[in-house]
Every structure is written in C-alpha cells, then in structure tokens.
Design a protein around this motif. Sequence first.
Motif, PDB file in Angstrom:
ATOM      1  N   VAL A  31       0.837  -1.210   0.000  1.00  0.00           N
ATOM      2  CA  VAL A  31       0.000   0.000   0.000  1.00  0.00           C
ATOM      3  C   VAL A  31       0.870   1.259   0.000  1.00  0.00           C
ATOM      4  O   VAL A  31       0.460   2.306  -0.518  1.00  0.00           O
ATOM      5  N   ASP A 133      -8.418   3.900 -14.826  1.00  0.00           N
ATOM      6  CA  ASP A 133      -9.622   3.150 -14.473  1.00  0.00           C
ATOM      7  C   ASP A 133      -9.394   1.703 -14.893  1.00  0.00           C
ATOM      8  O   ASP A 133      -9.242   1.405 -16.079  1.00  0.00           O
ATOM      9  N   ILE A 141      -5.253   3.090 -21.111  1.00  0.00           N
ATOM     10  CA  ILE A 141      -3.940   3.020 -20.446  1.00  0.00           C
ATOM     11  C   ILE A 141      -2.978   3.977 -21.136  1.00  0.00           C
ATOM     12  O   ILE A 141      -2.261   4.750 -20.490  1.00  0.00           O
ATOM     13  N   HIS A 162       2.142  -4.733  -9.847  1.00  0.00           N
ATOM     14  CA  HIS A 162       1.034  -5.588  -9.411  1.00  0.00           C
ATOM     15  C   HIS A 162       1.496  -6.978  -8.992  1.00  0.00           C
ATOM     16  O   HIS A 162       0.676  -7.823  -8.668  1.00  0.00           O
ATOM     17  N   ARG A 166      -2.796  -6.404  -3.089  1.00  0.00           N
ATOM     18  CA  ARG A 166      -4.065  -6.981  -3.501  1.00  0.00           C
ATOM     19  C   ARG A 166      -5.122  -5.903  -3.706  1.00  0.00           C
ATOM     20  O   ARG A 166      -4.969  -4.763  -3.271  1.00  0.00           O
ATOM     21  N   ARG A 171     -12.385  -0.960  -1.327  1.00  0.00           N
ATOM     22  CA  ARG A 171     -11.590   0.174  -1.829  1.00  0.00           C
ATOM     23  C   ARG A 171     -11.900   0.387  -3.308  1.00  0.00           C
ATOM     24  O   ARG A 171     -12.637   1.295  -3.676  1.00  0.00           O
ATOM     25  N   TRP A 178      -2.704 -10.665  -7.139  1.00  0.00           N
ATOM     26  CA  TRP A 178      -2.276 -11.069  -8.484  1.00  0.00           C
ATOM     27  C   TRP A 178      -1.384 -12.311  -8.431  1.00  0.00           C
ATOM     28  O   TRP A 178      -1.311 -13.064  -9.385  1.00  0.00           O
ATOM     29  N   LEU A 224      -6.793  -7.579 -13.379  1.00  0.00           N
ATOM     30  CA  LEU A 224      -7.734  -6.525 -13.749  1.00  0.00           C
ATOM     31  C   LEU A 224      -7.904  -6.516 -15.270  1.00  0.00           C
ATOM     32  O   LEU A 224      -6.990  -6.953 -15.994  1.00  0.00           O
ATOM     33  N   PHE A 254      12.090  -1.484 -14.368  1.00  0.00           N
ATOM     34  CA  PHE A 254      11.157  -0.998 -13.350  1.00  0.00           C
ATOM     35  C   PHE A 254      11.810   0.119 -12.532  1.00  0.00           C
ATOM     36  O   PHE A 254      11.192   1.156 -12.266  1.00  0.00           O
TER      37      PHE A 254
HETATM   38  C1  HEM Z   1      -3.494  -1.902  -6.450  1.00  0.00           C
HETATM   39  C2  HEM Z   1      -5.361  -0.331 -10.629  1.00  0.00           C
HETATM   40  C3  HEM Z   1      -0.932   0.847 -12.167  1.00  0.00           C
HETATM   41  C4  HEM Z   1       0.846  -0.317  -7.845  1.00  0.00           C
HETATM   42  C5  HEM Z   1      -4.369  -1.549  -7.433  1.00  0.00           C
HETATM   43  C6  HEM Z   1      -5.787  -1.716  -7.359  1.00  0.00           C
HETATM   44  C7  HEM Z   1      -6.317  -1.286  -8.526  1.00  0.00           C
HETATM   45  C8  HEM Z   1      -5.233  -0.833  -9.350  1.00  0.00           C
HETATM   46  C9  HEM Z   1      -7.793  -1.281  -8.928  1.00  0.00           C
HETATM   47  C10 HEM Z   1      -6.544  -2.282  -6.148  1.00  0.00           C
HETATM   48  C11 HEM Z   1      -6.749  -1.198  -5.081  1.00  0.00           C
HETATM   49  C12 HEM Z   1      -7.457  -1.744  -3.869  1.00  0.00           C
HETATM   50  O1  HEM Z   1      -8.592  -2.210  -4.021  1.00  0.00           O
HETATM   51  O2  HEM Z   1      -6.878  -1.697  -2.770  1.00  0.00           O
HETATM   52  C13 HEM Z   1      -4.306   0.061 -11.432  1.00  0.00           C
HETATM   53  C14 HEM Z   1      -4.430   0.459 -12.824  1.00  0.00           C
HETATM   54  C15 HEM Z   1      -3.184   0.760 -13.262  1.00  0.00           C
HETATM   55  C16 HEM Z   1      -2.273   0.582 -12.144  1.00  0.00           C
HETATM   56  C17 HEM Z   1      -5.738   0.499 -13.598  1.00  0.00           C
HETATM   57  C18 HEM Z   1      -2.710   1.177 -14.631  1.00  0.00           C
HETATM   58  C19 HEM Z   1      -3.335   0.851 -15.747  1.00  0.00           C
HETATM   59  C20 HEM Z   1      -0.087   0.753 -11.091  1.00  0.00           C
HETATM   60  C21 HEM Z   1       1.257   1.248 -11.048  1.00  0.00           C
HETATM   61  C22 HEM Z   1       1.760   0.936  -9.824  1.00  0.00           C
HETATM   62  C23 HEM Z   1       0.720   0.224  -9.104  1.00  0.00           C
HETATM   63  C24 HEM Z   1       1.935   2.023 -12.194  1.00  0.00           C
HETATM   64  C25 HEM Z   1       3.128   1.232  -9.254  1.00  0.00           C
HETATM   65  C26 HEM Z   1       4.205   1.419  -9.992  1.00  0.00           C
HETATM   66  C27 HEM Z   1      -0.158  -0.950  -7.145  1.00  0.00           C
HETATM   67  C28 HEM Z   1       0.046  -1.656  -5.889  1.00  0.00           C
HETATM   68  C29 HEM Z   1      -1.218  -2.114  -5.486  1.00  0.00           C
HETATM   69  C30 HEM Z   1      -2.144  -1.682  -6.510  1.00  0.00           C
HETATM   70  C31 HEM Z   1       1.375  -1.876  -5.173  1.00  0.00           C
HETATM   71  C32 HEM Z   1      -1.550  -2.933  -4.236  1.00  0.00           C
HETATM   72  C33 HEM Z   1      -2.022  -2.019  -3.129  1.00  0.00           C
HETATM   73  C34 HEM Z   1      -2.397  -2.747  -1.865  1.00  0.00           C
HETATM   74  O3  HEM Z   1      -2.063  -3.918  -1.674  1.00  0.00           O
HETATM   75  O4  HEM Z   1      -3.043  -2.106  -1.015  1.00  0.00           O
HETATM   76  N1  HEM Z   1      -4.050  -0.996  -8.659  1.00  0.00           N
HETATM   77  N2  HEM Z   1      -2.996   0.144 -11.060  1.00  0.00           N
HETATM   78  N3  HEM Z   1      -0.388   0.157  -9.893  1.00  0.00           N
HETATM   79  N4  HEM Z   1      -1.470  -1.013  -7.502  1.00  0.00           N
HETATM   80 FE1  HEM Z   1      -2.214  -0.510  -9.299  1.00  0.00          FE
END
Ligand code: HEM
Length: 286
Positions: A31, A133, A141, A162, A166, A171, A178, A224, A254
């Motif tokens: 997070v 989204d 994207i 990802h 989670r 949220r 994943w 997703l 990365f």
């Molecule tokens: C979690 C969408 C790109 C890092 C998530 C979640 C969604 C999401 C829907 C779940 C949030 C939740 O319910 O807690 C997206 C979309 C992206 C994208 C649509 C691009 C098309 C990225 C990028 C990063 C990232 C660029 C970092 C470089 C994370 C991480 C989580 C997460 C680490 C896990 C958070 C947790 O465990 O609380 N993302 N994300 N995401 N995303 Fe992405």
Amino acid sequence: MSKVGDYEAVKADIASLLHQPEYDDGSAGPVLVRLAWHSAGTYDHATDTGGSNGAGMRYEAEGGDPANAGLQHARVFLEPVKEKHPWVTYADLWTLAGVVAVKEMGGPQISWKGGRTDYVDDSKLPPRGRLPDAAQGADHIRWIFYRMGFSDQEIVALSGAHNLGRCHSDRSGFEGAWVNNPTRFSNTYFKLMLTRNWKEKTLANGIRQFVYYDEDAGEELMMLPTDLALLSDPSFRYWVEIYAKDREVFFADFARAFDKLMELGIQRDASGKVVNTDNIKGGYLS
Ligand code: HEM
C-alpha cells in the motif's frame, strides 16, 4: 529528531514499520508503493500540473477521490515517521516510502532524490480523473500514461508493481491478489499473465475481473481488465514476454521507470535542488 536532511534515518524508520502482522498479508509495503504512485500519477505533461510535489492527498479533494480509496492506511502507517522527522515533507516521505518498500520486498534499488515541497492549502490540487480506471483497455492506459510522458515499455514495466499487494472490495471494488506471494517483488505477475487460463468473473458487486484458482495460494488469483489489456495489445505484449523471461531486465527497467514516475512535476537544477517551488501557492515549507 534526526538531523535535517538525514534521509538515511528516515529510510531506516520506514523499513522498520513495514512488518505489520495484523494488516493484509502482513506488510505495509504494497500500500506504500501504491501511495507513492498515486501521489505522482496525477502529472500532466502538457500543462506541467500534478505530480509528486505537494502531497495533495492530505486534502479531501484529492485524498477523498474514490481512486485513492484505502491510501489513508498508508498515510497512517507513515505518520510516526513524520512525527520523528518533522523536517521531512510529506511529498518526500511518500515517494521515499515507495522506494524503500520495493527494495525491502526484494525488488531493485531505485534512485531517489529529496527536495519535494508540500502544498500549504488545497488551491493547486490536480483535478480528479487523472488516475487509471482498471475496467478499461489499452487505449485508456495509453491515454493516461502518455499524458505523463511514458512509453509503452515503461507502462508495462510499471505495471509489474502488481506483483505486490491486492485489491480490496471496499476500496476499488476488485478483489484478490495477483500472485501467490504478494509481499515479494518479482516478475511472477508477467509469468502468470502469460501462462494461466484467466476466466472472466463478475463479482457480487457487479464488477468484472479475471481469475484462476491457484492451488498453492489456496485462493483465486486475479487480473484486472487493464492487466490483461497488456496481453491483447501487441506492443504491450512484446514487453510482457521479455519481463516474464528475464527478471533482471524487468528489475532494471522498473527501477528506471519508477524513478521517472517519482520525479514527475519536479524540476531540478544541476546540483539536484528542486527549483519549481513556485507552483506551491503561499510559499512552501523549508
Ligand atoms: C493496487 C489499478 C498501475 C501499484 C491496485 C488496485 C487497482 C489498481 C484497482 C486495487 C486497489 C485496492 O482495491 O486496494 C491500477 C491500474 C493501473 C495501475 C488500472 C494502470 C493501468 C499501477 C502502477 C503501480 C501500481 C503504475 C506502481 C508502480 C499498485 C500496488 C497495489 C495496486 C502496489 C496494491 C495495493 C495494496 O495492496 O493495497 N491498482 N494500477 N499500480 N497497484 Fe495498481
């Protein structure tokens, strides 16, 4: 209180709070990485607005954006570090926390420089709607990430985050992790994306995601719609295949892309000092 500018002391305190047995998979790391990304991912290259200066999520207009739901957990985790090192700005603390978390979870060393400033009011916040989204496809994207100045390669590399954490139904509305070990940074996300038979599933809340049941995890793993768009788009898929095969290439790409993300909206002089503090209305914290 540490010496002003002693970022090593701040890093050590961030590292020592990552272990959170009561929270999610036992780590604050994922997070924190998401907080860092959302703090920077509002950048718009054309207008040079948004980006990692400001720490705008402290204000309701940005912090209360449904796209940022859940990130209050990350900010609360970091509050003791801010209290111990009051000289550090929130904008630096949040970006540094992402960098430290990636490293501590077994990921690459990402270079990071301090000097960000915090908004002193909510008059310069980026508008909502700049974050991606997850229900959309490749065009969306590109529209989001090209706006920040990223290439297809960088988009795929960044999506490898990802591997961590989670989705939470309270949220984003999506549900599940994943990968089997979501607190370990690796290229497993790309491998699973290519090799598993992802089936569409509509959750009880009506949200559509992709799942397969993983025996080792003892749960359904997920993707997703935006994750799987990286497979159906040939230019994205080219990099998915490279990163699935070669962990070192993924780690290096990365690290570079995440560094670039953390610097969005920040301009520095030759010595590395941040010069664009004038976008912070009413002055900035020194
Ligand atoms: C979690 C969408 C790109 C890092 C998530 C979640 C969604 C999401 C829907 C779940 C949030 C939740 O319910 O807690 C997206 C979309 C992206 C994208 C649509 C691009 C098309 C990225 C990028 C990063 C990232 C660029 C970092 C470089 C994370 C991480 C989580 C997460 C680490 C896990 C958070 C947790 O465990 O609380 N993302 N994300 N995401 N995303 Fe992405």
